[in-house]
Design a protein around this motif. Structure first.
Motif, PDB file in Angstrom:
ATOM      1  N   TRP A  69       0.809  -1.224   0.000  1.00  0.00           N
ATOM      2  CA  TRP A  69       0.000   0.000   0.000  1.00  0.00           C
ATOM      3  C   TRP A  69       0.844   1.276   0.000  1.00  0.00           C
ATOM      4  O   TRP A  69       0.354   2.336   0.376  1.00  0.00           O
ATOM      5  CB  TRP A  69      -0.982   0.023   1.198  1.00  0.00           C
ATOM      6  N   ASP A 127       7.705   5.934  10.034  1.00  0.00           N
ATOM      7  CA  ASP A 127       6.772   5.048   9.319  1.00  0.00           C
ATOM      8  C   ASP A 127       5.372   5.263   9.885  1.00  0.00           C
ATOM      9  O   ASP A 127       5.152   6.165  10.700  1.00  0.00           O
ATOM     10  CB  ASP A 127       7.206   3.578   9.449  1.00  0.00           C
ATOM     11  N   GLY A 128       4.443   4.414   9.470  1.00  0.00           N
ATOM     12  CA  GLY A 128       3.073   4.590   9.926  1.00  0.00           C
ATOM     13  C   GLY A 128       2.919   4.358  11.420  1.00  0.00           C
ATOM     14  O   GLY A 128       2.237   5.121  12.119  1.00  0.00           O
ATOM     15  N   SER A 129       3.554   3.311  11.923  1.00  0.00           N
ATOM     16  CA  SER A 129       3.421   2.989  13.345  1.00  0.00           C
ATOM     17  C   SER A 129       3.950   4.137  14.210  1.00  0.00           C
ATOM     18  O   SER A 129       3.316   4.514  15.210  1.00  0.00           O
ATOM     19  CB  SER A 129       4.190   1.712  13.683  1.00  0.00           C
ATOM     20  N   TYR A 160      -6.555  -1.311  12.746  1.00  0.00           N
ATOM     21  CA  TYR A 160      -5.122  -1.638  12.702  1.00  0.00           C
ATOM     22  C   TYR A 160      -4.350  -0.330  12.543  1.00  0.00           C
ATOM     23  O   TYR A 160      -4.566   0.421  11.595  1.00  0.00           O
ATOM     24  CB  TYR A 160      -4.780  -2.581  11.536  1.00  0.00           C
ATOM     25  N   HIS A 161      -3.452  -0.078  13.500  1.00  0.00           N
ATOM     26  CA  HIS A 161      -2.693   1.174  13.462  1.00  0.00           C
ATOM     27  C   HIS A 161      -1.190   0.949  13.483  1.00  0.00           C
ATOM     28  O   HIS A 161      -0.439   1.915  13.605  1.00  0.00           O
ATOM     29  CB  HIS A 161      -3.105   2.071  14.637  1.00  0.00           C
ATOM     30  N   GLU A 221      -9.331   4.915  11.436  1.00  0.00           N
ATOM     31  CA  GLU A 221      -8.912   4.908  10.039  1.00  0.00           C
ATOM     32  C   GLU A 221     -10.124   5.422   9.257  1.00  0.00           C
ATOM     33  O   GLU A 221     -11.126   4.700   9.141  1.00  0.00           O
ATOM     34  CB  GLU A 221      -8.591   3.483   9.581  1.00  0.00           C
ATOM     35  N   ASP A 255      -6.052   8.423  11.295  1.00  0.00           N
ATOM     36  CA  ASP A 255      -4.895   7.671  10.821  1.00  0.00           C
ATOM     37  C   ASP A 255      -5.084   7.469   9.315  1.00  0.00           C
ATOM     38  O   ASP A 255      -5.786   6.557   8.885  1.00  0.00           O
ATOM     39  CB  ASP A 255      -4.815   6.332  11.562  1.00  0.00           C
ATOM     40  N   VAL A 257      -2.625   6.813   7.256  1.00  0.00           N
ATOM     41  CA  VAL A 257      -1.399   6.166   6.771  1.00  0.00           C
ATOM     42  C   VAL A 257      -1.686   5.420   5.461  1.00  0.00           C
ATOM     43  O   VAL A 257      -0.897   5.467   4.519  1.00  0.00           O
ATOM     44  CB  VAL A 257      -0.833   5.230   7.854  1.00  0.00           C
ATOM     45  N   LYS A 284       3.406   5.745   4.382  1.00  0.00           N
ATOM     46  CA  LYS A 284       3.205   4.944   3.166  1.00  0.00           C
ATOM     47  C   LYS A 284       3.419   5.770   1.883  1.00  0.00           C
ATOM     48  O   LYS A 284       4.541   5.919   1.431  1.00  0.00           O
ATOM     49  CB  LYS A 284       1.843   4.266   3.179  1.00  0.00           C
TER      50      LYS A 284
HETATM   51  C1  LIG Z   1      -3.970   2.602   8.849  1.00  0.00           C
HETATM   52  C2  LIG Z   1      -2.569   2.174   9.168  1.00  0.00           C
HETATM   53  N1  LIG Z   1      -1.922   2.764  10.181  1.00  0.00           N
HETATM   54  C3  LIG Z   1      -0.657   2.434  10.495  1.00  0.00           C
HETATM   55  C4  LIG Z   1       0.010   1.450   9.805  1.00  0.00           C
HETATM   56  C5  LIG Z   1       1.410   1.069  10.183  1.00  0.00           C
HETATM   57  O1  LIG Z   1       2.294   1.550   9.211  1.00  0.00           O
HETATM   58  P1  LIG Z   1       3.772   0.944   9.109  1.00  0.00           P
HETATM   59  O2  LIG Z   1       3.648  -0.454   8.629  1.00  0.00           O
HETATM   60  O3  LIG Z   1       4.456   1.846   8.128  1.00  0.00           O
HETATM   61  O4  LIG Z   1       4.392   1.036  10.472  1.00  0.00           O
HETATM   62  C6  LIG Z   1      -0.637   0.800   8.744  1.00  0.00           C
HETATM   63  C7  LIG Z   1       0.041  -0.262   7.993  1.00  0.00           C
HETATM   64  O5  LIG Z   1      -0.509  -0.970   7.207  1.00  0.00           O
HETATM   65  C8  LIG Z   1      -1.962   1.170   8.421  1.00  0.00           C
HETATM   66  O6  LIG Z   1      -2.643   0.581   7.431  1.00  0.00           O
END
Ligand SMILES: Cc1ncc(COP(=O)(O)O)c(C=O)c1O
Length: 440
Positions: A69, A127-129, A160-161, A221, A255, A257, A284
């Protein structure tokens, strides 16, 4: 044991015909979300361009999931590659505490300009996390600095975050978090507003929780729960939830991401609901998917809560690569492409193609819950009780790979989430393949 001896190996050690370095992978690499004992040998990828990955033997694979993604305009976009090369030669990396640089300053200003409302302050991470960790800490610090400590969050069922501990805590307890669940902090869950219902259960639960006066923030999300199986929900409910937060003075975290940068058909999913979140998480596609980078944007009132002559009230957060200049340069080049290339038209065209071909799949009758959100198309195979670990769709994904298409099902859910430069013919071929498969 001799240090060079592997303690375990892939069942499928580098197969015949694999490139010379595949044996090194089999011997030394631990892959994400992979049962290393039973997983087939990973697919070797030597290079990428546009919507395609190319294996060492030259064969092409259509990247129909944008490489988890992230890939936005296409792989190795020449403008982004050039920006990366220029920036790497000029300033590769510098500590970001007490230092600044042009790519980060320009990127922060551009993000502030293109995101909704007054999301004016940008905190960079990896990153996203980490963008989510920062969001949670901003909310917790905001309440602490007001002298009304609050640490409890509201989050959606199925959320999922990310995979760091704070991000996992606000995520749904699932196969993803099994084993670490006792270490995660508790959150209050809002029922997922299943399409076709009026969503009042979610809003009632949010109203009750917010009335308790202990909630530090609400995280969602917007419109699309990715890892939960591309579950989609309604912009009107998103607007109502944001309004509830606002009326209780509780920060609302979007979120984005996954949904950011056009995936849902608008630049940001929040635009569909015409809302300004208090905190916005991005990653992302931020760099066009070329390099890792996270960004957490917040409104001035949250930033202001950390301003104090007392240093102990600052935001205690940072990463070695915070605001890496090369990643920032890639992000700036990616944003430029929204102006210099017909990205909006491509996004609309992908959406229209999905709509047309999903109708064909639906007419075929062997899939359910056919759905679409902008450039993301998804459908379910007949339900299987094992959720994420289901085998139901994996056979189709394996055969897709034999035909040169990369799919990665989420349990019994198959989805297509392509880079914007994917040739329409290639997407049609993928749908033709799926139609053949699903007809049995
Ligand atoms: C909505 C959302 N938030 C956070 C994340 C985490 O991102 P990362 O894998 O870059 O840490 C994701 C990953 O798929 C995601 O879909």
């Amino acid at each position: 044991m001799n240090g060079s001896e592997p303690t375990s190996m892939h069942v499928a050690d580098a197969p015949a015909g694999a490139p010379s370095w595949a044996a090194l992978d089999a011997r030394h690499v631990w892959h994400p979300y992979t049962q290393m004992l039973t997983a087939p040998a990973p697919i070797d990828v030597a290079r990428a361009g546009g919507a395609y990955l190319y294996r060492s033997d030259g064969s092409a694979i259509l990247d129909a999931i944008s490489s988890w993604w992230v890939t936005l305009h296409g792989h190795a976009h020449p403008a982004i590659v050039a920006a990366i090369a220029r920036q790497a030669a000029q300033l590769d990396q510098v500590i970001f505490a007490g230092f600044m640089h042009e790519p980060a300053a320009r990127l922060a200003a551009q993000l502030a300009a293109i995101t909704p409302g007054d999301l004016d302050r940008v905190f960079f991470s990896d990153d996203g996390s980490t963008s989510v960790e920062v969001a949670l800490k901003i909310c917790i610090g905001y309440w602490a600095n007001r002298g009304e400590p609050r640490t409890r969050f509201l989050a959606l069922e199925g959320a999922y975050h990310g995979d760091t501990f704070g991000a996992m805590s606000v995520s749904e307890r699932s196969a993803f978090t099994r084993g670490v669940t006792p270490l995660l902090f508790d959150v209050e869950r809002l029922p997922f507003p299943v399409p076709g219902t009026d969503g009042s259960a979610m809003l009632d639960a949010a109203r009750a929780a917010l009335a308790g006066g202990a909630i530090a923030g609400v995280i969602v999300e917007p419109l699309l729960l990715g890892a939960a199986g591309m579950r989609m929900w309604d912009a009107g409910l998103l607007r109502s939830l944001a309004a509830l937060c606002s009326s209780h003075g509780v920060p609302f975290i979007a979120d984005e991401v996954l949904t950011g940068f056009g995936r849902t058909g608008r630049m940001f999913a929040c635009e569909h609901a015409d809302i300004v979140p208090d905190v916005l998480c991005l990653s992302k596609g931020l760099t066009g998917g070329h390099l890792p980078l996270g960004a957490t944007l917040c409104r001035p009132y949250l930033y202001d809560a950390f301003l104090d002559r007392d240093r102990s009230r600052m935001l205690f957060h940072g990463h070695s690569f915070t605001a890496n200049p090369i990643s920032c340069a890639a992000a700036l080049a990616s944003l430029d492409l929204f102006e210099s290339e017909p990205v909006g038209r491509r996004i609309a065209a992908i959406g229209a193609l999905h709509a047309e071909r999903l109708a064909d799949l639906e007419a075929g009758g062997s899939v359910c819950n056919v759905r679409r959100c902008g450039t993301v198309a998804a459908f379910d195979l007949p339900a299987d009780s094992r959720g994420y670990l289901s085998d139901a769709a994996r056979g189709i994904a394996a055969r897709a790979l034999d035909h040169g298409f990369l799919l990665r099902p989420l349990g019994e859910v198959l989805y297509i989430l392509p880079p914007y430069s994917t040739p329409p013919d290639a997407l049609h071929e993928l749908y033709d393949f799926l139609l053949r498969e699903l007809r049995g």
